[in-house]
Design a protein around this motif. Structure first.
Motif, PDB file in Angstrom:
ATOM      1  N   PHE A  56       0.827  -1.200   0.000  1.00 20.51           N
ATOM      2  CA  PHE A  56       0.000   0.000   0.000  1.00 20.51           C
ATOM      3  C   PHE A  56       0.856   1.242   0.000  1.00 20.51           C
ATOM      4  O   PHE A  56       1.981   1.250   0.480  1.00 20.51           O
ATOM      5  CB  PHE A  56      -1.032   0.001   1.127  1.00 20.51           C
ATOM      6  CG  PHE A  56      -0.474   0.201   2.501  1.00 20.51           C
ATOM      7  CD1 PHE A  56      -0.379   1.468   3.055  1.00 20.51           C
ATOM      8  CD2 PHE A  56      -0.065  -0.882   3.252  1.00 20.51           C
ATOM      9  CE1 PHE A  56       0.121   1.650   4.323  1.00 20.51           C
ATOM     10  CE2 PHE A  56       0.427  -0.711   4.526  1.00 20.51           C
ATOM     11  CZ  PHE A  56       0.521   0.560   5.071  1.00 20.51           C
ATOM     12  N   THR A  57       0.292   2.270  -0.613  1.00 19.96           N
ATOM     13  CA  THR A  57       0.956   3.550  -0.748  1.00 19.96           C
ATOM     14  C   THR A  57      -0.048   4.626  -0.359  1.00 19.96           C
ATOM     15  O   THR A  57      -1.219   4.536  -0.711  1.00 19.96           O
ATOM     16  CB  THR A  57       1.408   3.767  -2.210  1.00 19.96           C
ATOM     17  OG1 THR A  57       2.307   2.709  -2.569  1.00 19.96           O
ATOM     18  CG2 THR A  57       2.091   5.109  -2.398  1.00 19.96           C
ATOM     19  N   VAL A  58       0.411   5.625   0.380  1.00 15.91           N
ATOM     20  CA  VAL A  58      -0.447   6.727   0.794  1.00 15.91           C
ATOM     21  C   VAL A  58       0.019   7.994   0.095  1.00 15.91           C
ATOM     22  O   VAL A  58       1.212   8.317   0.084  1.00 15.91           O
ATOM     23  CB  VAL A  58      -0.412   6.923   2.329  1.00 15.91           C
ATOM     24  CG1 VAL A  58      -1.316   8.070   2.754  1.00 15.91           C
ATOM     25  CG2 VAL A  58      -0.795   5.627   3.053  1.00 15.91           C
ATOM     26  N   VAL A  59      -0.953   8.686  -0.490  1.00 18.28           N
ATOM     27  CA  VAL A  59      -0.716   9.922  -1.224  1.00 18.28           C
ATOM     28  C   VAL A  59      -1.485  11.027  -0.503  1.00 18.28           C
ATOM     29  O   VAL A  59      -2.647  10.832  -0.132  1.00 18.28           O
ATOM     30  CB  VAL A  59      -1.208   9.776  -2.684  1.00 18.28           C
ATOM     31  CG1 VAL A  59      -1.070  11.078  -3.445  1.00 18.28           C
ATOM     32  CG2 VAL A  59      -0.469   8.638  -3.373  1.00 18.28           C
ATOM     33  N   ASP A  60      -0.864  12.173  -0.291  1.00 18.49           N
ATOM     34  CA  ASP A  60      -1.541  13.262   0.425  1.00 18.49           C
ATOM     35  C   ASP A  60      -2.471  14.048  -0.496  1.00 18.49           C
ATOM     36  O   ASP A  60      -2.583  13.760  -1.695  1.00 18.49           O
ATOM     37  CB  ASP A  60      -0.536  14.174   1.133  1.00 18.49           C
ATOM     38  CG  ASP A  60       0.325  15.024   0.211  1.00 18.49           C
ATOM     39  OD1 ASP A  60       0.039  15.121  -1.012  1.00 18.49           O
ATOM     40  OD2 ASP A  60       1.287  15.627   0.716  1.00 18.49           O
ATOM     41  N   ALA A  61      -3.125  15.043   0.048  1.00 21.12           N
ATOM     42  CA  ALA A  61      -4.098  15.843  -0.707  1.00 21.12           C
ATOM     43  C   ALA A  61      -3.448  16.658  -1.821  1.00 21.12           C
ATOM     44  O   ALA A  61      -4.131  17.145  -2.714  1.00 21.12           O
ATOM     45  CB  ALA A  61      -4.867  16.768   0.238  1.00 21.12           C
ATOM     46  N   LEU A  71       9.508   9.046  -2.111  1.00 21.95           N
ATOM     47  CA  LEU A  71       8.783   9.872  -1.139  1.00 21.95           C
ATOM     48  C   LEU A  71       8.854  11.340  -1.537  1.00 21.95           C
ATOM     49  O   LEU A  71       9.909  11.846  -1.901  1.00 21.95           O
ATOM     50  CB  LEU A  71       9.351   9.662   0.263  1.00 21.95           C
ATOM     51  CG  LEU A  71       9.149   8.264   0.825  1.00 21.95           C
ATOM     52  CD1 LEU A  71       9.978   8.066   2.095  1.00 21.95           C
ATOM     53  CD2 LEU A  71       7.680   7.984   1.089  1.00 21.95           C
ATOM     54  N   GLY A  72       7.708  11.994  -1.511  1.00 26.13           N
ATOM     55  CA  GLY A  72       7.622  13.398  -1.890  1.00 26.13           C
ATOM     56  C   GLY A  72       7.327  13.624  -3.364  1.00 26.13           C
ATOM     57  O   GLY A  72       6.988  14.737  -3.764  1.00 26.13           O
ATOM     58  N   ARG A  73       7.454  12.579  -4.177  1.00 25.13           N
ATOM     59  CA  ARG A  73       7.161  12.713  -5.610  1.00 25.13           C
ATOM     60  C   ARG A  73       5.669  12.819  -5.859  1.00 25.13           C
ATOM     61  O   ARG A  73       4.867  12.310  -5.082  1.00 25.13           O
ATOM     62  CB  ARG A  73       7.628  11.473  -6.373  1.00 25.13           C
ATOM     63  CG  ARG A  73       9.053  11.406  -6.680  1.00 25.13           C
ATOM     64  CD  ARG A  73       9.300  10.257  -7.640  1.00 25.13           C
ATOM     65  NE  ARG A  73      10.721   9.931  -7.649  1.00 25.13           N
ATOM     66  CZ  ARG A  73      11.211   8.806  -8.099  1.00 25.13           C
ATOM     67  NH1 ARG A  73      10.417   7.876  -8.575  1.00 25.13           N
ATOM     68  NH2 ARG A  73      12.498   8.592  -8.077  1.00 25.13           N
ATOM     69  N   LEU A  74       5.319  13.435  -6.969  1.00 22.62           N
ATOM     70  CA  LEU A  74       3.937  13.382  -7.423  1.00 22.62           C
ATOM     71  C   LEU A  74       3.618  11.931  -7.729  1.00 22.62           C
ATOM     72  O   LEU A  74       4.423  11.219  -8.335  1.00 22.62           O
ATOM     73  CB  LEU A  74       3.737  14.232  -8.665  1.00 22.62           C
ATOM     74  CG  LEU A  74       3.767  15.739  -8.452  1.00 22.62           C
ATOM     75  CD1 LEU A  74       3.760  16.465  -9.794  1.00 22.62           C
ATOM     76  CD2 LEU A  74       2.587  16.182  -7.605  1.00 22.62           C
ATOM     77  N   ALA A  89      -2.091  10.191 -17.428  1.00 18.80           N
ATOM     78  CA  ALA A  89      -3.401  10.816 -17.629  1.00 18.80           C
ATOM     79  C   ALA A  89      -4.483  10.103 -16.830  1.00 18.80           C
ATOM     80  O   ALA A  89      -5.353  10.754 -16.242  1.00 18.80           O
ATOM     81  CB  ALA A  89      -3.762  10.838 -19.114  1.00 18.80           C
ATOM     82  N   LYS A  90      -4.426   8.777 -16.761  1.00 17.90           N
ATOM     83  CA  LYS A  90      -5.439   8.027 -16.004  1.00 17.90           C
ATOM     84  C   LYS A  90      -5.286   8.250 -14.507  1.00 17.90           C
ATOM     85  O   LYS A  90      -6.275   8.376 -13.792  1.00 17.90           O
ATOM     86  CB  LYS A  90      -5.383   6.532 -16.326  1.00 17.90           C
ATOM     87  CG  LYS A  90      -6.004   6.194 -17.648  1.00 17.90           C
ATOM     88  CD  LYS A  90      -7.492   6.537 -17.651  1.00 17.90           C
ATOM     89  CE  LYS A  90      -8.096   6.314 -19.009  1.00 17.90           C
ATOM     90  NZ  LYS A  90      -9.475   6.760 -19.107  1.00 17.90           N
ATOM     91  N   VAL A  91      -4.049   8.296 -14.024  1.00 21.66           N
ATOM     92  CA  VAL A  91      -3.818   8.572 -12.601  1.00 21.66           C
ATOM     93  C   VAL A  91      -4.411   9.940 -12.259  1.00 21.66           C
ATOM     94  O   VAL A  91      -5.137  10.085 -11.264  1.00 21.66           O
ATOM     95  CB  VAL A  91      -2.314   8.513 -12.255  1.00 21.66           C
ATOM     96  CG1 VAL A  91      -2.055   9.025 -10.841  1.00 21.66           C
ATOM     97  CG2 VAL A  91      -1.781   7.089 -12.424  1.00 21.66           C
ATOM     98  N   GLU A  92      -4.144  10.942 -13.074  1.00 18.20           N
ATOM     99  CA  GLU A  92      -4.686  12.281 -12.843  1.00 18.20           C
ATOM    100  C   GLU A  92      -6.218  12.281 -12.919  1.00 18.20           C
ATOM    101  O   GLU A  92      -6.876  12.956 -12.129  1.00 18.20           O
ATOM    102  CB  GLU A  92      -4.096  13.281 -13.833  1.00 18.20           C
ATOM    103  CG  GLU A  92      -2.642  13.590 -13.556  1.00 18.20           C
ATOM    104  CD  GLU A  92      -2.021  14.543 -14.555  1.00 18.20           C
ATOM    105  OE1 GLU A  92      -2.575  14.728 -15.661  1.00 18.20           O
ATOM    106  OE2 GLU A  92      -0.969  15.110 -14.218  1.00 18.20           O
ATOM    107  N   GLY A 107      -6.577  12.612   0.430  1.00 18.16           N
ATOM    108  CA  GLY A 107      -5.545  11.895  -0.307  1.00 18.16           C
ATOM    109  C   GLY A 107      -6.070  10.592  -0.879  1.00 18.16           C
ATOM    110  O   GLY A 107      -7.282  10.389  -1.014  1.00 18.16           O
ATOM    111  N   VAL A 108      -5.114   9.707  -1.190  1.00 17.73           N
ATOM    112  CA  VAL A 108      -5.435   8.433  -1.838  1.00 17.73           C
ATOM    113  C   VAL A 108      -4.670   7.310  -1.158  1.00 17.73           C
ATOM    114  O   VAL A 108      -3.499   7.472  -0.804  1.00 17.73           O
ATOM    115  CB  VAL A 108      -5.042   8.458  -3.334  1.00 17.73           C
ATOM    116  CG1 VAL A 108      -5.289   7.110  -4.006  1.00 17.73           C
ATOM    117  CG2 VAL A 108      -5.781   9.562  -4.069  1.00 17.73           C
TER     118      VAL A 108
END
Length: 151
Positions: free
Chosen positions: A41-46, A68-71, A82-85, A126-127
Motif C-alpha cells: 500500500f501507498t499513501v498519497v496526500d491531498a 517519497l515526496g514525488r507526485l 493521464a489516467k492517474v490524474e 488523499g489516496v
C-alpha cells in the motif's frame, strides 16, 4: 497526548501507543502489522505527493525511499499519467471514491485498487493505493473452514 484532527476519527498517540475506539497498539506492533500485511500500500496526500509506502519483503511493485515526496503520477509508467490524474480528479471532486484494476505481471494476477481518503466531514485528504497478488484466489470455490486447518 497528540490528538489527531477531530473530524478524522477518535484517535490519539499516547506514550508511543496508537489509541482509538477500536483498540490500542504500541508502535512496534503497528510497524509489524504494516510490514506483514499481505499487500502493498501507498499513501498519497491531498497535494498528490507520495508520503508513505509499506515495505513488506515481497512487494509486488518495489519502491525506493527516493519516491517519497514525488507526485504520485511519477510513480507510474508515463502512459498511465493521464489516467492517474483522472482518478485523482474524480476523487477530489467527489465523483468517485474507489477505482479497481487487475493486470498480469510475471504470470501473477495483481489487483490494484485506489481509495479516496475522506475525513468524517467528507473532505478529500488523499489516496490509498493497494496492490495485491490474487493469483491464488482465482478459481476458489466451496469452503475451507477454520475448523479444518491442520499444522
Amino acid at each position: 497526548i497528540l490528538q489527531v484532527e477531530e473530524n478524522v476519527q477518535p484517535l490519539s498517540l499516547d506514550a508511543g501507543e496508537l489509541v482509538s475506539k477500536t483498540g490500542t497498539m504500541d508502535a512496534k506492533t503497528l510497524a509489524l502489522v504494516l510490514r506483514h500485511l499481505p499487500l502493498d500500500f501507498t499513501v498519497v496526500d491531498a497535494n498528490d505527493r507520495l508520503i508513505y509506502f509499506s515495505d513488506s519483503p515481497d512487494r509486488v511493485f518495489p519502491r525506493s525511499p527516493a519516491a517519497l515526496g514525488r507526485l504520485v503520477k511519477q510513480c507510474h509508467p508515463p502512459k498511465s499519467y493521464a489516467k492517474v490524474e483522472e482518478i485523482i480528479t474524480a476523487f477530489k471532486e467527489g465523483r468517485q471514491k474507489h477505482a479497481r484494476f487487475w493486470i498480469k505481471v510475471r504470470e501473477k494476477t495483481i489487483l490494484i485498487e485506489y481509495f479516496s481518503l475522506l475525513d468524517t466531514a467528507g473532505t478529500y485528504c488523499g489516496v490509498l493505493e493497494v496492490s495485491q497478488d490474487i493469483t491464488d484466489f482465482i478459481g476458489i470455490t466451496g469452503e475451507k473452514r477454520l475448523a479444518s486447518w491442520e499444522a
